[in-house]
Design an enzyme around this catalytic site. Structure first.
Site, mmCIF file in Angstrom:
data_model
loop_
_atom_site.group_PDB
_atom_site.id
_atom_site.type_symbol
_atom_site.label_atom_id
_atom_site.label_comp_id
_atom_site.label_asym_id
_atom_site.label_seq_id
_atom_site.Cartn_x
_atom_site.Cartn_y
_atom_site.Cartn_z
ATOM 1 N N CYS A 1 2.702 -33.625 -43.927
ATOM 2 C CA CYS A 1 3.247 -34.962 -44.188
ATOM 3 C C CYS A 1 4.539 -34.756 -44.982
ATOM 4 C CB CYS A 1 2.235 -35.863 -44.892
ATOM 5 S SG CYS A 1 1.704 -35.335 -46.525
ATOM 6 N N THR B 1 5.198 -34.794 -48.299
ATOM 7 C CA THR B 1 5.015 -33.893 -49.438
ATOM 8 C C THR B 1 3.900 -32.875 -49.213
ATOM 9 O OG1 THR B 1 3.399 -35.404 -50.368
ATOM 10 C CG2 THR B 1 5.694 -35.681 -51.090
ATOM 11 N N ASP C 1 1.876 -36.647 -39.996
ATOM 12 C CA ASP C 1 2.207 -38.067 -39.898
ATOM 13 C C ASP C 1 3.645 -38.131 -39.389
ATOM 14 O OD1 ASP C 1 3.800 -37.473 -42.085
ATOM 15 O OD2 ASP C 1 2.938 -38.994 -43.407
HETATM 16 C C1 RB5 Z 1 5.438 -41.016 -45.944
HETATM 17 O O1 RB5 Z 1 6.617 -41.636 -46.356
HETATM 18 C C2 RB5 Z 1 4.865 -40.148 -47.074
HETATM 19 O O2 RB5 Z 1 4.383 -40.967 -48.091
HETATM 20 C C3 RB5 Z 1 3.796 -39.239 -46.544
HETATM 21 O O3 RB5 Z 1 4.321 -38.461 -45.517
HETATM 22 C C4 RB5 Z 1 3.205 -38.226 -47.529
HETATM 23 O O4 RB5 Z 1 4.203 -37.558 -48.217
HETATM 24 C C5 RB5 Z 1 2.113 -38.675 -48.368
HETATM 25 O O5 RB5 Z 1 1.544 -37.921 -49.158
#
Ligand code: RB5
Length: 144
Positions: free
Chosen positions: A67, A69, A11
């Site tokens: 992503c 986390t 993402d």
């Molecule tokens: C985006 O801010 C964050 O929520 C996403 O990248 C991820 O960590 C979700 O699990």
């Protein structure tokens, strides 16, 4: 193994690490297929997780999802039949998720692991073989 196609997606939070890993793994001889996004503009991680898992399942391949986390990607990926996604932060888990769990998707948190460690985890994940045997019996029991 080098030469295999490896799918990768992220993402916005994982975008920069995705670009870095793509370059690092290409240099190591892996054929990387980048499923996006193509910029760090805000986007929704499940969209990319679902797209990647469809490709991994169809090609019996392997994938990397990134992503912030790694958690959201892992949750979304594990909703797919035949996908065994593992969130790794340490070299031991990157090795064990392949050797024991036959993981086919590695999830990484770009806000958790620094790029050099992420590259190390990805390489371990891609080079470690499934041990089979008793572990195959257990992974077969995962599917409900
Ligand atoms: C985006 O801010 C964050 O929520 C996403 O990248 C991820 O960590 C979700 O699990």
């Amino acid at each position: 193994m080098p030469g295999d196609t490896v799918f990768i997606a992220s993402d916005h939070a994982g975008f920069v690490l995705k670009q870095t890993l793509c370059a690092d793994l290409t240099e190591l001889g892996f054929r990387m297929e980048d499923l996006g996004p193509q910029s760090a503009e805000s986007c929704d991680y499940p969209v990319f997780a679902h797209a990647l898992c469809a490709r991994v399942a169809a090609h019996d391949g392997r994938g990397i999802l990134i992503c912030g986390t790694g958690i959201g990607m892992c949750m979304a990926a594990n909703r797919h039949r035949g996908i065994r996604a593992a969130l790794c932060t340490h070299e031991y888990t990157a090795r064990a998720c392949r050797a024991h769990n036959n993981a086919n998707v590695l999830c990484l948190g770009a806000r958790v692991v620094a790029p050099p460690l992420a590259a190390e985890l990805a390489e371990i994940f891609l080079r470690t073989a499934f041990e089979g045997g008793r572990h195959a019996r257990r992974t077969a029991l995962i599917e409900p």
